[in-house]
Design a protein around this motif. Structure first.
Motif, PDB file in Angstrom:
ATOM      1  N   ALA A 283      -2.034 -94.201  64.797  1.00  0.00           N
ATOM      2  CA  ALA A 283      -2.021 -93.835  66.215  1.00  0.00           C
ATOM      3  C   ALA A 283      -2.934 -92.645  66.484  1.00  0.00           C
ATOM      4  N   SER A 284      -2.940 -91.668  65.579  1.00  0.00           N
ATOM      5  CA  SER A 284      -3.800 -90.499  65.751  1.00  0.00           C
ATOM      6  C   SER A 284      -5.269 -90.897  65.722  1.00  0.00           C
ATOM      7  N   ALA A 285      -5.613 -91.773  64.781  1.00  0.00           N
ATOM      8  CA  ALA A 285      -7.000 -92.237  64.680  1.00  0.00           C
ATOM      9  C   ALA A 285      -7.396 -93.048  65.913  1.00  0.00           C
ATOM     10  N   LYS A 286      -6.472 -93.892  66.390  1.00  0.00           N
ATOM     11  CA  LYS A 286      -6.763 -94.709  67.564  1.00  0.00           C
ATOM     12  C   LYS A 286      -6.943 -93.842  68.815  1.00  0.00           C
ATOM     13  N   LEU A 287      -6.141 -92.788  68.922  1.00  0.00           N
ATOM     14  CA  LEU A 287      -6.263 -91.880  70.061  1.00  0.00           C
ATOM     15  C   LEU A 287      -7.626 -91.195  70.064  1.00  0.00           C
ATOM     16  N   ARG A 288      -8.078 -90.753  68.884  1.00  0.00           N
ATOM     17  CA  ARG A 288      -9.397 -90.118  68.791  1.00  0.00           C
ATOM     18  C   ARG A 288     -10.501 -91.108  69.154  1.00  0.00           C
ATOM     19  N   GLU A 289     -10.326 -92.359  68.711  1.00  0.00           N
ATOM     20  CA  GLU A 289     -11.312 -93.398  69.024  1.00  0.00           C
ATOM     21  C   GLU A 289     -11.385 -93.644  70.530  1.00  0.00           C
ATOM     22  N   MET A 290     -10.231 -93.704  71.175  1.00  0.00           N
ATOM     23  CA  MET A 290     -10.184 -93.923  72.622  1.00  0.00           C
ATOM     24  C   MET A 290     -10.812 -92.752  73.378  1.00  0.00           C
ATOM     25  N   GLN A 291     -10.579 -91.565  72.903  1.00  0.00           N
ATOM     26  CA  GLN A 291     -11.167 -90.387  73.556  1.00  0.00           C
ATOM     27  C   GLN A 291     -12.689 -90.412  73.460  1.00  0.00           C
TER      28      GLN A 291
ATOM     29  N   MET B 185       3.614 -81.283  77.784  1.00  0.00           N
ATOM     30  CA  MET B 185       3.414 -82.075  79.003  1.00  0.00           C
ATOM     31  C   MET B 185       1.995 -81.913  79.540  1.00  0.00           C
ATOM     32  N   GLN B 186       1.475 -80.693  79.486  1.00  0.00           N
ATOM     33  CA  GLN B 186       0.113 -80.443  79.967  1.00  0.00           C
ATOM     34  C   GLN B 186      -0.910 -81.214  79.136  1.00  0.00           C
ATOM     35  N   ARG B 187      -0.721 -81.238  77.823  1.00  0.00           N
ATOM     36  CA  ARG B 187      -1.645 -81.969  76.961  1.00  0.00           C
ATOM     37  C   ARG B 187      -1.576 -83.473  77.239  1.00  0.00           C
ATOM     38  N   ALA B 188      -0.376 -83.997  77.491  1.00  0.00           N
ATOM     39  CA  ALA B 188      -0.236 -85.423  77.806  1.00  0.00           C
ATOM     40  C   ALA B 188      -1.023 -85.769  79.069  1.00  0.00           C
ATOM     41  N   ILE B 189      -1.004 -84.854  80.055  1.00  0.00           N
ATOM     42  CA  ILE B 189      -1.758 -85.089  81.298  1.00  0.00           C
ATOM     43  C   ILE B 189      -3.260 -85.058  81.026  1.00  0.00           C
ATOM     44  N   GLU B 190      -3.697 -84.121  80.188  1.00  0.00           N
ATOM     45  CA  GLU B 190      -5.127 -83.981  79.898  1.00  0.00           C
ATOM     46  C   GLU B 190      -5.707 -85.224  79.233  1.00  0.00           C
ATOM     47  N   ILE B 191      -4.906 -85.892  78.388  1.00  0.00           N
ATOM     48  CA  ILE B 191      -5.409 -87.069  77.674  1.00  0.00           C
ATOM     49  C   ILE B 191      -4.680 -88.336  78.128  1.00  0.00           C
ATOM     50  N   LYS B 192      -4.312 -88.348  79.388  1.00  0.00           N
ATOM     51  CA  LYS B 192      -3.502 -89.448  79.922  1.00  0.00           C
ATOM     52  C   LYS B 192      -4.134 -90.818  79.673  1.00  0.00           C
ATOM     53  N   GLU B 193      -5.387 -91.013  80.065  1.00  0.00           N
ATOM     54  CA  GLU B 193      -6.007 -92.335  79.974  1.00  0.00           C
ATOM     55  C   GLU B 193      -6.101 -92.844  78.543  1.00  0.00           C
ATOM     56  N   PRO B 194      -6.695 -92.081  77.613  1.00  0.00           N
ATOM     57  CA  PRO B 194      -6.742 -92.575  76.228  1.00  0.00           C
ATOM     58  C   PRO B 194      -5.354 -92.713  75.609  1.00  0.00           C
ATOM     59  N   LEU B 195      -4.416 -91.852  76.027  1.00  0.00           N
ATOM     60  CA  LEU B 195      -3.063 -91.926  75.476  1.00  0.00           C
ATOM     61  C   LEU B 195      -2.358 -93.211  75.923  1.00  0.00           C
ATOM     62  N   VAL B 196      -2.485 -93.545  77.203  1.00  0.00           N
ATOM     63  CA  VAL B 196      -1.871 -94.770  77.727  1.00  0.00           C
ATOM     64  C   VAL B 196      -2.459 -95.995  77.045  1.00  0.00           C
ATOM     65  N   SER B 197      -3.772 -96.004  76.870  1.00  0.00           N
ATOM     66  CA  SER B 197      -4.435 -97.131  76.210  1.00  0.00           C
ATOM     67  C   SER B 197      -3.983 -97.260  74.764  1.00  0.00           C
ATOM     68  N   THR B 198      -3.883 -96.135  74.061  1.00  0.00           N
ATOM     69  CA  THR B 198      -3.457 -96.157  72.659  1.00  0.00           C
ATOM     70  C   THR B 198      -2.048 -96.712  72.520  1.00  0.00           C
ATOM     71  N   MET B 199      -1.142 -96.252  73.362  1.00  0.00           N
ATOM     72  CA  MET B 199       0.247 -96.704  73.276  1.00  0.00           C
ATOM     73  C   MET B 199       0.371 -98.184  73.649  1.00  0.00           C
ATOM     74  N   ALA B 200      -0.419 -98.641  74.601  1.00  0.00           N
ATOM     75  CA  ALA B 200      -0.365-100.052  75.009  1.00  0.00           C
ATOM     76  C   ALA B 200      -0.817-100.962  73.873  1.00  0.00           C
ATOM     77  N   LEU B 201      -1.762-100.503  73.064  1.00  0.00           N
ATOM     78  CA  LEU B 201      -2.279-101.315  71.968  1.00  0.00           C
ATOM     79  C   LEU B 201      -1.386-101.274  70.728  1.00  0.00           C
ATOM     80  N   LEU B 202      -0.844-100.112  70.413  1.00  0.00           N
ATOM     81  CA  LEU B 202      -0.135 -99.937  69.147  1.00  0.00           C
ATOM     82  C   LEU B 202       1.381-100.043  69.245  1.00  0.00           C
ATOM     83  N   ASN B 203       1.955 -99.569  70.334  1.00  0.00           N
ATOM     84  CA  ASN B 203       3.425 -99.575  70.423  1.00  0.00           C
ATOM     85  C   ASN B 203       3.862 -99.787  71.865  1.00  0.00           C
TER      86      ASN B 203
END
Length: 436
Positions: free
Chosen positions: A125-133, A158-176
């Motif tokens: 998940a960490s690697a996928k998040l970096r890839e999405m970013q 919470m602030q960090r989740a907002i900053e990386i919202k788009e790549p985070l949402v995409s990562t979670m949709a693909l992996l979990n």
């Protein structure tokens, strides 16, 4: 002062001191020792008294800053009879943590926390998040996790989740995709809550310094936060959970800081800060009462201590210090008493203190980011008596964070590989580390 329990379940107490010398604010660790007995008010008071006696500062303590625990408050206020100042950062921590404790906000925080834990625990998940970013042209940022005892860690998560919202949402949709995700409305609520809590984090950082004067800022910081929250109330959110956070913050700030102008040592520190003076007070009566107290303290500082008989009669070699003055005839006595303070070079201490405070308050304010101690260094000879009072007020820190920082270093000393260090050795190592 503050208390901490090591990974060997040993309880330690740290005591720091803060003082002004050569018009610079200095800090030192006085002691970091094991508290073997239970943390009753009596035991804590005995330990604090012991430290003060060892350093010979029993009569030099302007105030004692601690957290809000009832045992230490009672020890300082009721047993030691010292001026007690509640840690500003601790009060903010209690206020904010309580404000986000409502069910809807806690459910939202739990979702963000579960996502953060999953991403940080999973290398995929960490690697996928970096890839999405990278694909979205964003800076590679990691998710942050919160700590139960620090509200600002939840804010940062919470602030960090907002900053990386788009790549985070995409990562979670693909992996979990089965992991509970935030709805669009919950993302909006998260952002609004972070915007509301941002000033609280900034104030916490501002007030946690030990290198700059902070005690004189407490009144202004509290009033500033109250105004920000009041503005939020006048311009309410469309989301009910956010309204609840704002209303709770307003009520709790009033409860904890509504009477902050009545905390004498903080009020006097604010008055004697050339950046603020009386302009920091909302209630004029509180400002005037503070002026009266400072005049009284300055008068006391200006009143000469009567020398003992030995000091009057003896000097080096046994010679007389002051020759006996010619006695005043009785028919001149009444006149001499009435005009003594009117002659050049002779002034009533109270009158001198009043003239000094009047002149000090008439001077223009210095810029907010200027060093108040540097201003006092230049004016020390002009306002000698209130300068003496200033040194016992502007040295007061607003938080107990400096003593907490001691334990950050202690935690690096008492590690799993060094868990057999004796408490006496830990005490010596921490003392040297903090003061050298």
């Amino acid at each position: 002062m503050n208390c901490w329990t090591s990974n060997t379940t040993t309880s330690y107490m740290s005591v720091t001191c803060h003082y002004i010398t050569d018009f610079k604010l200095r800090s030192n660790l006085l002691d970091c020792f094991v508290v073997a007995e239970s943390h009753t008010s009596q035991n804590l008071a005995q330990e604090l008294s012991r430290v003060a006696k060892e350093w010979g500062i029993q009569d030099k303590i302007a105030a004692c800053v601690t957290d809000n625990a009832s045992n230490i408050v009672k020890a300082v206020n009721d047993i030691l009879k010292w001026n007690h100042v509640r840690c500003f950062a601790h009060l903010l921590n209690l206020t904010v943590r309580s404000s986000v404790h409502q069910t809807e906000i806690q459910a939202l925080i739990l979702k963000v926390k579960s996502i953060a834990e999953y991403v940080r625990r999973s290398t995929v998940a960490s690697a996928k998040l970096r890839e999405m970013q990278l694909q979205m042209g964003q800076v590679q940022l990691r998710m942050k996790q919160d700590v139960a005892t620090r509200w600002n860690s939840t804010y940062f998560m919470m602030q960090r989740a907002i900053e990386i919202k788009e790549p985070l949402v995409s990562t979670m949709a693909l992996l979990n995709p089965l992991l509970p995700a935030l709805t669009p409305e919950e993302w909006d609520i998260t952002k609004e809550v972070c915007d509301i809590l941002k000033p609280f984090e900034e104030v916490t950082v501002e007030m946690s310094s030990e290198r700059f004067v902070t005690g004189s800022k407490a009144i202004l910081m509290a009033r500033g936060l109250q105004r920000i929250v009041a503005h939020r109330q006048r311009n309410p959110s469309t989301h009910e959970p956010v309204k609840g956070v704002v209303n709770f913050l307003a009520a709790d700030l009033e409860k904890r800081f509504g009477q902050i102008e009545r905390v004498r040592v903080l009020a006097e520190a604010t008055l004697l800060d050339p950046r603020f003076k009386k302009h920091a007070f909302v209630i004029e009566r509180n400002a005037e009462e503070t002026v009266s107290r400072v005049v009284g303290a300055a008068t006391h500082a200006a009143t000469p201590t009567l020398p003992s008989t030995e000091e009057e009669e003896e000097e080096e070699g046994g010679t007389t210090v002051n020759p006996p003055s010619e006695p005043v005839p009785q028919f001149w006595a009444d006149f001499e008493e009435r005009v003594t303070t009117l002659r050049p070079g002779v002034q009533n201490p109270s009158t001198g203190a009043m003239l000094e405070i009047k002149g000090f308050l008439a001077e223009p304010l210095i810029p907010r980011k200027a060093d108040p101690l540097e201003w006092w260094r230049v004016r020390a000879l002009v306002y000698q008596n209130i300068c003496t009072v200033m040194k016992t007020r502007l040295c007061i820190v607003a938080t107990s964070v400096p003593s907490e920082r001691v334990f950050s270093k202690t935690g690096q000393i008492i590690t799993d590989r060094r868990n057999r260090l004796s408490p006496s050795k830990v005490r010596e190592l921490v003392f040297l580390n903090a003061n050298l």
